[in-house]
Motif scaffolding. Structure first.
Motif, PDB file in Angstrom:
ATOM      1  N   VAL A   1       0.855  -1.177   0.000  1.00 61.77           N
ATOM      2  CA  VAL A   1       0.000   0.000   0.000  1.00 61.77           C
ATOM      3  C   VAL A   1       0.895   1.232   0.000  1.00 61.77           C
ATOM      4  N   THR A   2       0.631   2.098  -0.940  1.00 63.17           N
ATOM      5  CA  THR A   2       1.423   3.320  -1.029  1.00 63.17           C
ATOM      6  C   THR A   2       0.517   4.503  -0.770  1.00 63.17           C
ATOM      7  N   LYS A   3       1.068   5.503  -0.277  1.00 57.77           N
ATOM      8  CA  LYS A   3       0.307   6.717  -0.024  1.00 57.77           C
ATOM      9  C   LYS A   3       0.138   7.467  -1.331  1.00 57.77           C
ATOM     10  N   PRO A   4      -1.034   8.040  -1.550  1.00 61.06           N
ATOM     11  CA  PRO A   4      -1.223   8.807  -2.786  1.00 61.06           C
ATOM     12  C   PRO A   4      -0.278   9.998  -2.807  1.00 61.06           C
ATOM     13  N   GLN A   5       0.319  10.163  -3.972  1.00 60.81           N
ATOM     14  CA  GLN A   5       1.252  11.274  -4.128  1.00 60.81           C
ATOM     15  C   GLN A   5       0.486  12.535  -4.461  1.00 60.81           C
ATOM     16  N   LYS A   6       1.045  13.618  -4.075  1.00 62.38           N
ATOM     17  CA  LYS A   6       0.425  14.884  -4.421  1.00 62.38           C
ATOM     18  C   LYS A   6       0.665  15.132  -5.896  1.00 62.38           C
TER      19      LYS A   6
END
Length: 168
Positions: free
Chosen positions: A31-36
């Motif tokens: 799971v990756t954090k959404p990038q800006k």
């Protein structure tokens, strides 16, 4: 024997794999954090979406034109086939009419020949010659008054004071 026991005891929880390859378990993606996202990236994505949308509309127009063309060709072929069948029907009916008229012509020709034969058989040529010679004073022509003439165009010759060349 221990192998069979192993298969029986563990058949519910694990499957035994024969051979030298073992299947790998599927691993979930981390799971990756959404990038800006940058505004430039959003604009680029919107442009790509618009371009894709335009291409889809163009493809739909081409499909519609293709469908219209195919329907037009099919309508033309159908029309030609219907006209061909109508012409074929007309030819058959005309052929039947021609056969009927030929039969009628044959009957009329036979009737005309019979009438002509009756008319010719009722003529008394001796009586005509007798009346022409005795009552009207006519004579048979002499040899120098008769000319043989060969005509390819008709069966008789009319002359009005002209000389007819003799055929020898």
């Amino acid at each position: 024997m221990s192998q069979n026991n192993y298969r029986k005891n563990n058949s519910k929880s694990e499957a035994y794999v024969y051979g030298n390859t073992v299947r790998k378990l599927s691993v979930a993606m981390p799971v990756t954090k959404p990038q800006k996202r940058d505004k430039a990236d959003d604009d680029q994505e919107k442009r790509e979406q618009r371009q894709h949308h335009k291409e889809m509309e163009k493809a739909h127009k081409i499909n519609f034109l293709y469908t219209v063309a195919v329907v037009g060709v099919l309508a033309f072929i159908f029309t030609v086939c219907v006209q061909y069948l109508e012409l074929q029907s007309a030819v058959k009916s005309n052929s039947a009419e021609v056969s009927k008229l030929e039969l009628q012509l044959s009957k009329l020709t036979d009737q005309n020949d019979m009438t002509e034969l009756e008319a010719n058989s009722s003529i008394d040529y001796d009586s005509i010659i007798n009346i022409a010679i005795n009552e009207l004073g006519m004579k048979f022509p002499s040899k120098n008054q008769v000319f043989d003439y060969a005509s390819k165009e008709s069966e008789y010759v009319e002359t009005y004071g002209k000389k007819i060349p003799a055929v020898k």
